[in-house]
Design a protein around this motif. Structure first.
Motif, PDB file in Angstrom:
ATOM      1  N   GLU A 157     -19.866 -21.909  55.556  1.00  0.00           N
ATOM      2  CA  GLU A 157     -18.956 -21.863  54.943  1.00  0.00           C
ATOM      3  C   GLU A 157     -18.932 -20.503  54.173  1.00  0.00           C
ATOM      4  N   ALA A 167     -18.270 -17.763  56.532  1.00  0.00           N
ATOM      5  CA  ALA A 167     -17.027 -17.593  57.098  1.00  0.00           C
ATOM      6  C   ALA A 167     -16.198 -17.004  56.126  1.00  0.00           C
ATOM      7  N   THR A 168     -16.123 -17.390  54.986  1.00  0.00           N
ATOM      8  CA  THR A 168     -15.457 -16.770  53.780  1.00  0.00           C
ATOM      9  C   THR A 168     -15.823 -15.464  53.415  1.00  0.00           C
ATOM     10  N   VAL A 220     -16.162 -13.309  55.793  1.00  0.00           N
ATOM     11  CA  VAL A 220     -15.274 -12.628  56.803  1.00  0.00           C
ATOM     12  C   VAL A 220     -13.904 -12.320  56.531  1.00  0.00           C
ATOM     13  N   PHE A 221     -13.528 -13.566  55.658  1.00  0.00           N
ATOM     14  CA  PHE A 221     -12.255 -13.519  55.307  1.00  0.00           C
ATOM     15  C   PHE A 221     -12.007 -12.183  54.112  1.00  0.00           C
ATOM     16  N   ILE A 253     -13.891 -19.073  63.014  1.00  0.00           N
ATOM     17  CA  ILE A 253     -13.597 -19.035  61.583  1.00  0.00           C
ATOM     18  C   ILE A 253     -12.615 -19.761  60.831  1.00  0.00           C
ATOM     19  N   VAL A 312     -14.068 -23.440  60.504  1.00  0.00           N
ATOM     20  CA  VAL A 312     -14.966 -23.449  59.694  1.00  0.00           C
ATOM     21  C   VAL A 312     -14.031 -23.495  57.996  1.00  0.00           C
ATOM     22  N   GLN A 313     -13.163 -22.574  58.178  1.00  0.00           N
ATOM     23  CA  GLN A 313     -12.562 -22.274  56.711  1.00  0.00           C
ATOM     24  C   GLN A 313     -11.632 -23.783  56.619  1.00  0.00           C
ATOM     25  N   GLN A 353     -12.430 -26.481  57.179  1.00  0.00           N
ATOM     26  CA  GLN A 353     -13.206 -27.605  56.646  1.00  0.00           C
ATOM     27  C   GLN A 353     -13.372 -27.316  55.061  1.00  0.00           C
ATOM     28  N   VAL A 354     -13.202 -26.151  54.485  1.00  0.00           N
ATOM     29  CA  VAL A 354     -13.473 -25.873  53.068  1.00  0.00           C
ATOM     30  C   VAL A 354     -12.266 -26.355  52.636  1.00  0.00           C
ATOM     31  N   ARG A 399     -11.752 -29.956  52.566  1.00  0.00           N
ATOM     32  CA  ARG A 399     -12.429 -30.685  51.455  1.00  0.00           C
ATOM     33  C   ARG A 399     -11.845 -30.548  50.047  1.00  0.00           C
TER      34      ARG A 399
END
Lengths: 433, 168
Positions: free
Chosen positions: A243, A246-247, A249-250, B31, B34-35, B37-38, B41
């Motif tokens: 995660e 992925a963050t 990348v953002f 991406i 997966v984001q 998911q964060v 949550r």
């Protein structure tokens, strides 16, 4: 018999020039045919090897690295590094080391680091009167730190390669690599300074003052923040490694599009396309290596290699040295990911048997493979550095020794002093618990 | 240049570009999954159960497309140092042999992938409600494209031409 088929066919395919991943795949197929089993098993192992959630961090880190490469952060890091150390002797060499380390932390890949920092720093150094071989060597060696930084996808590759052999967490590896990365940077600074003094490079300008240092730091900060996002996310437990990748990348998108406004649509597409191609190459290698690793375990390769080493010596020091030499030799021919994936299942069990911690082994291996990136005949970062510096590999080799020395010293420290790689993760664990 | 080969090259280039675009879309989708998911949550207090399963499935497709484009754009890393030492005529033969090897691997991918896909098509993946066989379908896609692109490379080598990357 099957083991002979596996070894010989792999060497054959590799030597005629079949790409590494396909050499592994084809030799696995030859082996399974020799063993009289269905070929489909190879592909089942391959897909199985790709079904791990932490695996996703790899394409994310690759993607974030590509975005940062095209997104104009390199210039800002150069300005910051120059304001800090540009005025000392061999100043641009020192700034280069510092800049490569910082950008390595953002991109996590030696290759991206050389491409980004090298294309800014190497021409700049040549204009200021530094020799091209010095400029290239400083850049290519400092860039290797990228493999040890929190954004390094090779760290994730190693943790995947240890599956079933040892319990190595991404947390341990990322924290464990930080102190060695710092030592490597210091060693590179010393080497860069030593050569600068020996060649009599002059000092340029004066210290611009803390005001400039702070303002250039603030300019580079949004890019550098990626390192803190990953470290913070993993340390606090807010994100898993995947995660936080992925963050990252953002964040890379936000910074390059909105803060620096330096990412054009064309470059965005270029970064996306490059990331997908690299992802295909690396993930195929990982998938097919799990089939290969299955055969290595099935035919007791680690035990046989271990018994062979034991017949030579019983001293852990010598065993670790032999492992390092073998890794180095393979690393000069193979890509970093391939070396990690092929060698971990063979040598990690041996190293552990002689008392080495698997996290320590991983970091030692990363540094060792990084050394291979700067060694002919197949030195990927060296090629890129030479292309930017417009000199031949032969010319670069003339002044490479001090930098090799710095890297080798760091590698030996990590190999023989466990605390360098284990102290930080253990301390952080006890603090967090 | 005969018109039939140029059509073949154009088809391969088009396919390669399409693969890469699909791979990019897939990677961005992963991406986002997966984001989410964060986001689920911490913001919604409800972790989406499909996110992880979907990203694990999509990555197989992204890899398949990336691998295929990598074959066409010669992105896969191998040892070149020994081949360049050989005399010209032998080098051409070895280069053709390399592409034959890669193509053969692609053919095995298609065969085994097809077997697993059909075998597992009736199993359902619990989180996504899709057939488990979808995990193996990328092998068929990647394998077929690898065979195609290897043939393109062999033809190009015989004609003394080079295969140009189709997109970026």
């Amino acid at each position: 018999m099957e083991l002979t088929v596996l070894t010989l066919s792999f060497i054959f395919f590799l030597l005629i020039g079949v790409p590494v991943a396909f050499s592994i795949g084809l030799s696995s197929i030859c082996t399974i045919i020799a063993a009289g089993l269905p070929v489909a098993v190879v592909f089942q192992k391959m897909v199985g090897g790709m079904q791990v959630f932490s695996f996703l961090a790899i394409p994310f880190f690759i993607f974030a690295g590509e975005l940062m490469l095209y997104g104009g952060i390199a210039d800002r890091i150069v300005k910051f590094a120059n304001s800090m150390v540009g005025h000392v002797r061999g100043g641009l060499g020192m700034s280069n080391v510092l800049g490569c380390t910082l950008f390595g932390g953002v991109a996590g890949s030696p290759l991206a680091d050389v491409s980004a920092m090298g294309s800014v720093m190497i021409p700049m150094m040549k204009r200021e009167g530094y020799d091209a071989d010095y400029a290239v060597n400083v850049t290519t060696h400092a860039a290797l730190v990228g493999a040890l930084m929190p954004t390094s996808h090779n760290i994730i590759i190693y943790t995947l390669a240890t599956a079933g052999l040892a319990a190595v967490s991404v947390f341990d590896m990322i924290l464990g690599a930080l102190v060695p990365a710092l030592i490597l940077t210091v060693a590179n600074l010393i080497a860069a300074y030593y050569v600068a003094v020996k060649r009599g490079y002059k000092t340029h300008g004066v210290f611009p003052g803390w005001g400039v240092v702070i303002s250039t730091f603030l300019g580079a900060l949004p890019g550098l923040a990626v390192i803190f996002i990953i470290l913070g996310g993993i340390l606090s437990g807010v994100f898993t490694a995947t995660e936080s990748a992925a963050t990252a990348v953002f964040w890379a998108l936000l910074v390059t599009i909105f803060v620096y406004r330096s990412l054009s649509w064309e470059n965005f597409l270029k970064a996306c396309a490059k990331a997908c191609k690299t992802t295909g190459v690396v993930l195929l290698l990982i998938g097919i290596s799990s089939a290969f690793g299955y055969f290595l375990a099935l035919y007791d390769v680690p035990e046989k290699a271990g018994a062979f080493m034991q017949s030579i010596t019983s001293s852990p020091w010598v065993v670790f040295l032999m492992i390092n030499i073998i890794l180095f030799l393979l690393g000069t021919f193979l890509d970093m990911a391939a070396t990690i994936l092929i060698c971990t299942p063979i040598f990690l069990p041996i190293a552990m048997q002689y008392g080495m911690n698997p996290t320590q082994f991983g970091i030692m291996m990363l540094i060792n493979c990084a050394l291979g990136l700067n060694t002919p005949p197949v030195g990927t970062t060296q090629f890129v550095g030479c292309a930017i510096g417009e000199i031949s590999v032969g010319q670069v080799m003339k002044s490479i020794l001090p930098f090799y020395g710095a890297l080798t010293a760091t590698m030996l420290l990590v190999t023989y002093v466990p605390a360098f790689s284990l102290w930080l993760p253990e301390t952080m664990k006890s603090v967090l618990n | 240049m005969s018109s039939s080969t140029s059509l073949f090259t154009r088809i391969c280039a088009g396919l390669s570009k399409a693969c890469l675009i699909l791979a990019v879309i897939g990677l961005i989708a992963i991406i986002l999954a997966v984001q989410s998911q964060v986001f689920g949550r911490y913001v919604l207090n409800d972790t989406p159960t499909w996110a992880e399963a979907l990203s694990m499935l999509l990555i197989l497709y992204v890899t398949a497309f990336g691998v295929a484009v990598g074959v066409r754009d010669a992105g896969h890393i191998g040892l070149e140092s020994l081949v360049v030492l050989l005399p010209e005529s032998l080098r051409l033969k070895i280069e053709i042999l390399i592409h034959v090897c890669v193509g053969v691997f692609g053919a095995f991918m298609v065969q085994s992938g097809y077997m697993w896909t059909t075998l597992k098509w009736t199993d359902i993946k619990p989180m996504l409600n899709v057939p488990s066989g979808m995990d193996y379908l990328p092998l068929v896609i990647a394998g077929a494209l690898i065979v195609l692109f290897s043939i393109e490379h062999i033809i190009a080598l015989l004609q003394g031409k080079e295969v140009e990357p189709a997109w970026n």
